[in-house]
Design a protein around this motif. Sequence first.
Motif, PDB file in Angstrom:
ATOM      1  N   ALA A   1       0.828  -1.211   0.000  1.00  0.00           N
ATOM      2  CA  ALA A   1       0.000   0.000   0.000  1.00  0.00           C
ATOM      3  C   ALA A   1       0.864   1.263   0.000  1.00  0.00           C
ATOM      4  N   VAL A   2       1.859   1.319   0.882  1.00  0.00           N
ATOM      5  CA  VAL A   2       2.727   2.495   0.954  1.00  0.00           C
ATOM      6  C   VAL A   2       3.690   2.516  -0.231  1.00  0.00           C
ATOM      7  N   GLY A   3       4.232   1.361  -0.569  1.00  0.00           N
ATOM      8  CA  GLY A   3       5.185   1.292  -1.666  1.00  0.00           C
ATOM      9  C   GLY A   3       4.592   1.700  -3.003  1.00  0.00           C
ATOM     10  N   LEU A   4       3.330   1.346  -3.245  1.00  0.00           N
ATOM     11  CA  LEU A   4       2.672   1.750  -4.478  1.00  0.00           C
ATOM     12  C   LEU A   4       2.686   3.262  -4.652  1.00  0.00           C
ATOM     13  N   VAL A   5       2.620   3.972  -3.546  1.00  0.00           N
ATOM     14  CA  VAL A   5       2.394   5.415  -3.565  1.00  0.00           C
ATOM     15  C   VAL A   5       3.666   6.231  -3.361  1.00  0.00           C
ATOM     16  N   ILE A   6       4.649   5.682  -2.665  1.00  0.00           N
ATOM     17  CA  ILE A   6       5.689   6.519  -2.069  1.00  0.00           C
ATOM     18  C   ILE A   6       6.549   7.265  -3.082  1.00  0.00           C
ATOM     19  N   SER A   7       6.574   6.820  -4.329  1.00  0.00           N
ATOM     20  CA  SER A   7       7.297   7.611  -5.336  1.00  0.00           C
ATOM     21  C   SER A   7       6.670   8.982  -5.487  1.00  0.00           C
ATOM     22  N   GLY A   8       5.367   9.106  -5.160  1.00  0.00           N
ATOM     23  CA  GLY A   8       4.707  10.403  -5.232  1.00  0.00           C
ATOM     24  C   GLY A   8       5.315  11.440  -4.319  1.00  0.00           C
ATOM     25  N   GLU A   9       6.017  10.991  -3.265  1.00  0.00           N
ATOM     26  CA  GLU A   9       6.719  11.910  -2.391  1.00  0.00           C
ATOM     27  C   GLU A   9       8.061  12.348  -2.982  1.00  0.00           C
TER      28      GLU A   9
END
Length: 454
Positions: free
Chosen positions: A18-26
């Motif tokens: 869940a976090v890994g899917l998104v964290i590039s957005g940071e």
Amino acid sequence: MTSTLKPTLGTIHLWGIAVGLVISGEYFGWSYGWGVAGTLGFLVTTLMVATLYTCFIFSFTELSTAIPHAGGPFAYSRRAFGETGGLIAGMATLVEFVFAPPAIAMAIGAYLNVQYPHLNPKYAAVGAYILFMLLNILGVKLAAMFELVVTVLAVMELLVFMGVVAPGFSMANFVAHGWAGSDHPGVAAVSGIFAAIPFAIWFFLAIEGAAMAAEEARDPKRTIPRAYIGGILTLVVLAVGVMLMAGGAGDWRRLSDINDPLPQAMKMVVGEHSGWMHMLVWIGLFGLIASFHGIILGYSRQFFALARAGYLPAGLAKLSRFQTPHRAIIAGGLIGIVAIFSDGWINLQGMTLTAAMITMAVFGAIVMYVMSMLSLFRLRRTAPELERSFRAPGYPIVPGIALVLALVCLVAMLWFNPVIGGLFVAFMAVGYLYFLMTKKQRARAPRDAMLFGE
């Protein structure tokens, strides 16, 4: 050959997904929002979008635990609204998860280019596709463990970034020229807030993809809620922290239209030759890799679920000897590689390739969010017998807030991005034409009790 996925993932694996899917957005993408809204305008946009996602995840978790299906939103909408509803949600999710990876792959290339100026970012992006498609094919447990490790490293690196730039942080830097049209703020500032929506959504885009691993989760009714709630809290804290610290490090306008804002922000504080700077470039790759690798897992499960249900060619539902949907993994990768090499001969609204891919992915996400919340409301009425081990808190207000904010975002997206919006509609129309021509294919598909309420 079997078409059943094997349950092997626990809470910590799902949190990592869940976090890994998104964290590039940071790490990249969001700073394009500064270019259209300014730092203060984009902060308003981000807080609005964070509210949307928090309400959405608390509501979406009810669906993902009641119907733990690899199709995720496709399965919920199919159960709620029939075949056409399933098509809309499934196609929208596919657009989101197929068009996000090329943007991330190009950012991986940009980060590597900082260290190796002669390395072509496009070739690095294609190399990333080949490497991580292979890793996903070799097995979901291996893929999930890798995802967890790189996600933890990426979170730690963001905390290190904030700590290193904190001594150079100045609120005066952050608020300078903080509104779009800062010389004459007003209509321009409000317009900028709404125009920046896709880049604020990029902070959180794809967190819902963990639901697509539901068939591979052990005890999904217990593990999924824990993973999602922990995940959204982690991401909101990181998003606000990274944005504030980067914006206060110096002249934020130098960071607003680039793919590597964090290394450049750190350079303002510690200098180009600092060891911290080189560490960020190398370890910062883990954030991009976590999302890239995780979204490959997500798009492959969406291809798999749609193909298994007869919405796409049945061959995409075949599993390898490692019990992974290898053909689906390769299909999405080929689309992404074509998108990468389209840069330079396709110009969409004057955007960079990265901004255009982000915007296209966000169109898919917003339509999927709308369909998911509508499905939640409908299934509460039409399927009261569903076992809901997690119920949306504050129902109907919390999911209602998510639905209204998603609709506001969709209208704003269409207003400010008519060309890409038209292209998104064209993709959906092609999917619908295929849907109309393949009724017999769906009739021959294996009966799925979760889709038909049996």
